[in-house]
Scaffold this active site. Sequence first.
Site, PDB file in Angstrom:
ATOM      1  N   THR A  32       0.815  -1.212   0.000  1.00 15.66           N
ATOM      2  CA  THR A  32       0.000   0.000   0.000  1.00 15.66           C
ATOM      3  C   THR A  32       0.852   1.266   0.000  1.00 15.66           C
ATOM      4  O   THR A  32       0.315   2.371  -0.083  1.00 15.66           O
ATOM      5  CB  THR A  32      -0.929   0.035   1.231  1.00 15.66           C
ATOM      6  OG1 THR A  32      -0.132  -0.024   2.428  1.00 15.66           O
ATOM      7  CG2 THR A  32      -1.888  -1.145   1.208  1.00 15.66           C
ATOM      8  N   GLY A  33       2.171   1.138   0.086  1.00  9.51           N
ATOM      9  CA  GLY A  33       3.051   2.298   0.136  1.00  9.51           C
ATOM     10  C   GLY A  33       3.367   2.853  -1.232  1.00  9.51           C
ATOM     11  O   GLY A  33       2.951   2.329  -2.273  1.00  9.51           O
ATOM     12  N   ILE A  34       4.154   3.920  -1.243  1.00  6.45           N
ATOM     13  CA  ILE A  34       4.483   4.610  -2.489  1.00  6.45           C
ATOM     14  C   ILE A  34       5.283   3.721  -3.428  1.00  6.45           C
ATOM     15  O   ILE A  34       5.078   3.735  -4.649  1.00  6.45           O
ATOM     16  CB  ILE A  34       5.225   5.931  -2.183  1.00  6.45           C
ATOM     17  CG1 ILE A  34       5.364   6.791  -3.428  1.00  6.45           C
ATOM     18  CG2 ILE A  34       6.590   5.660  -1.554  1.00  6.45           C
ATOM     19  CD1 ILE A  34       5.877   8.190  -3.122  1.00  6.45           C
TER      20      ILE A  34
ATOM     21  N   ARG B 240      -0.431  -4.678   6.547  1.00  5.36           N
ATOM     22  CA  ARG B 240      -1.082  -4.967   7.823  1.00  5.36           C
ATOM     23  C   ARG B 240      -2.600  -5.105   7.659  1.00  5.36           C
ATOM     24  O   ARG B 240      -3.225  -6.011   8.222  1.00  5.36           O
ATOM     25  CB  ARG B 240      -0.771  -3.872   8.847  1.00  5.36           C
ATOM     26  CG  ARG B 240      -1.419  -4.115  10.221  1.00  5.36           C
ATOM     27  CD  ARG B 240      -1.166  -2.947  11.131  1.00  5.36           C
ATOM     28  NE  ARG B 240       0.229  -2.854  11.530  1.00  5.36           N
ATOM     29  CZ  ARG B 240       0.737  -3.462  12.598  1.00  5.36           C
ATOM     30  NH1 ARG B 240      -0.034  -4.209  13.377  1.00  5.36           N
ATOM     31  NH2 ARG B 240       2.008  -3.326  12.909  1.00  5.36           N
TER      32      ARG B 240
ATOM     33  N   ASP C 232       0.774  -9.088  10.167  1.00  3.89           N
ATOM     34  CA  ASP C 232       1.619  -8.216  10.967  1.00  3.89           C
ATOM     35  C   ASP C 232       3.058  -8.701  10.809  1.00  3.89           C
ATOM     36  O   ASP C 232       3.393  -9.827  11.201  1.00  3.89           O
ATOM     37  CB  ASP C 232       1.183  -8.279  12.430  1.00  3.89           C
ATOM     38  CG  ASP C 232       2.023  -7.391  13.339  1.00  3.89           C
ATOM     39  OD1 ASP C 232       3.015  -6.811  12.873  1.00  3.89           O
ATOM     40  OD2 ASP C 232       1.685  -7.304  14.538  1.00  3.89           O
TER      41      ASP C 232
ATOM     42  N   LYS D 121      19.954   7.116   2.769  1.00 10.55           N
ATOM     43  CA  LYS D 121      20.464   7.146   4.145  1.00 10.55           C
ATOM     44  C   LYS D 121      21.571   6.103   4.330  1.00 10.55           C
ATOM     45  O   LYS D 121      22.299   6.139   5.321  1.00 10.55           O
ATOM     46  CB  LYS D 121      19.321   6.935   5.143  1.00 10.55           C
ATOM     47  CG  LYS D 121      18.440   8.159   5.317  1.00 10.55           C
ATOM     48  CD  LYS D 121      17.424   8.009   6.417  1.00 10.55           C
ATOM     49  CE  LYS D 121      16.337   7.030   6.074  1.00 10.55           C
ATOM     50  NZ  LYS D 121      15.537   7.454   4.895  1.00 10.55           N
TER      51      LYS D 121
ATOM     52  N   TYR E 130      19.087   0.435   7.686  1.00  6.36           N
ATOM     53  CA  TYR E 130      19.262  -0.089   6.334  1.00  6.36           C
ATOM     54  C   TYR E 130      20.305  -1.203   6.314  1.00  6.36           C
ATOM     55  O   TYR E 130      20.150  -2.206   5.617  1.00  6.36           O
ATOM     56  CB  TYR E 130      19.703   1.020   5.385  1.00  6.36           C
ATOM     57  CG  TYR E 130      18.620   1.971   4.949  1.00  6.36           C
ATOM     58  CD1 TYR E 130      17.271   1.736   5.229  1.00  6.36           C
ATOM     59  CD2 TYR E 130      18.933   3.116   4.232  1.00  6.36           C
ATOM     60  CE1 TYR E 130      16.291   2.615   4.813  1.00  6.36           C
ATOM     61  CE2 TYR E 130      17.956   4.007   3.812  1.00  6.36           C
ATOM     62  CZ  TYR E 130      16.637   3.750   4.103  1.00  6.36           C
ATOM     63  OH  TYR E 130      15.674   4.628   3.674  1.00  6.36           O
TER      64      TYR E 130
ATOM     65  N   ILE F 158      11.638   9.762  -3.282  1.00  2.75           N
ATOM     66  CA  ILE F 158      10.721   9.093  -4.207  1.00  2.75           C
ATOM     67  C   ILE F 158       9.514   9.993  -4.474  1.00  2.75           C
ATOM     68  O   ILE F 158       8.849  10.463  -3.546  1.00  2.75           O
ATOM     69  CB  ILE F 158      10.268   7.741  -3.647  1.00  2.75           C
ATOM     70  CG1 ILE F 158      11.486   6.839  -3.432  1.00  2.75           C
ATOM     71  CG2 ILE F 158       9.284   7.068  -4.603  1.00  2.75           C
ATOM     72  CD1 ILE F 158      11.173   5.547  -2.700  1.00  2.75           C
TER      73      ILE F 158
ATOM     74  N   MET G   5       7.079   9.110   4.001  1.00  2.39           N
ATOM     75  CA  MET G   5       8.063   9.970   3.355  1.00  2.39           C
ATOM     76  C   MET G   5       7.577  10.285   1.941  1.00  2.39           C
ATOM     77  O   MET G   5       7.772   9.492   1.033  1.00  2.39           O
ATOM     78  CB  MET G   5       9.437   9.290   3.314  1.00  2.39           C
ATOM     79  CG  MET G   5      10.003   8.952   4.678  1.00  2.39           C
ATOM     80  SD  MET G   5      11.724   8.358   4.629  1.00  2.39           S
ATOM     81  CE  MET G   5      11.545   6.825   3.710  1.00  2.39           C
TER      82      MET G   5
END
Length: 355
Positions: free
Chosen positions: A11-13, A34, A49, A113, A146, A172, A181
Amino acid sequence: MIETALVVGATGIVGSNLATELIANGCTTYGLSRAGRNSIHGLQPVAADLLNPESLAQALADIYPTHVFITSWMRNDTEAENIRVNGAMVRNVLHALSSKGSVQHVALVTGLKHYLGPFDAYASEGTLPETPLSETQPRLDLENFYYAQEDEVYAAAARDNFTWSIHRPHTIIGMAIGNLMNMGSTLAVYAAICKEEGLPFRWPGSEAQWKGLSDVTDARVLAKHLMWAATTQAAHNEAFNVVNGDYFRWSSLWFKLANWFEIDAIGWEGSIVPLEIEMAKYNAVWSGIASRHNLTESNLNKLASAWHTDLDLGRPIEVMTDMSKSRKLGFLTYQKTEDSFYHLFAQMREDRFIP
């Protein structure tokens, strides 16, 4: 060939754009999150989860992915906790799949990062890297989640005999709501507030970022890069930077973004003006804007991540990356950065996230 893909963080970018690309290329694609939400046609949602091994084992019991793409992370109060939590998330997913023997390749998305340091020591004096950033640069002598995530992938690959790739995008740019982010949507909402309130689109960052060279990563480019590395033998067991392929200066791009919204802009004026502090003044204003324009989301905090935009735009050095490694191996996709922003702004307007 990618037969069955598991996108962790669908569901993220990154995950949502990747899932769309995989499905468009005929891959059977499962999206793990989740909540197990599915807003992408053809995606098969999986709810689990990542910090609960039993939940993962149950959710993945009947899924045998050939390719796993890990795009999820969780922000915590300290880097030590980031390491513990985000390392565990990667470890738990790969452990849940270990006994199946189906996994051929695992791709992990991290970011710059890797070179610039973790949140609590980000781009700090004494650790500033040379630019353009290169994959040959060693790890910093700092705790960094990371690195912990990478090490979990390396250990599982040695145990289960799959190949891997590490992907390090810059900022991004792409469509996602509620992402931790997201500079693109943050600037879109900020510009929309400026237009509604008759305010100038004021540069919030540092002089170095304003005047220096930079680059970013379109989420669609990253999706193609992930698929390319997973299906290209020469790209296996390698780490890659991945960006659009052009350089720009904010001193030029800032005014172009303002022009798209038909507002006035102000550049560097001698000091950093944190966007997080500025936008905190406009929560109620945004609710009113959303009501007047019948927008989809009235909660400003679900659209904007000003804290992260401040980190990126406030850096004391110019930051750009070297894409030579990918180019030499055959990844030639290119995206003009200002068009990445315009595409996102138009999509947000069409979907009624900005007026």
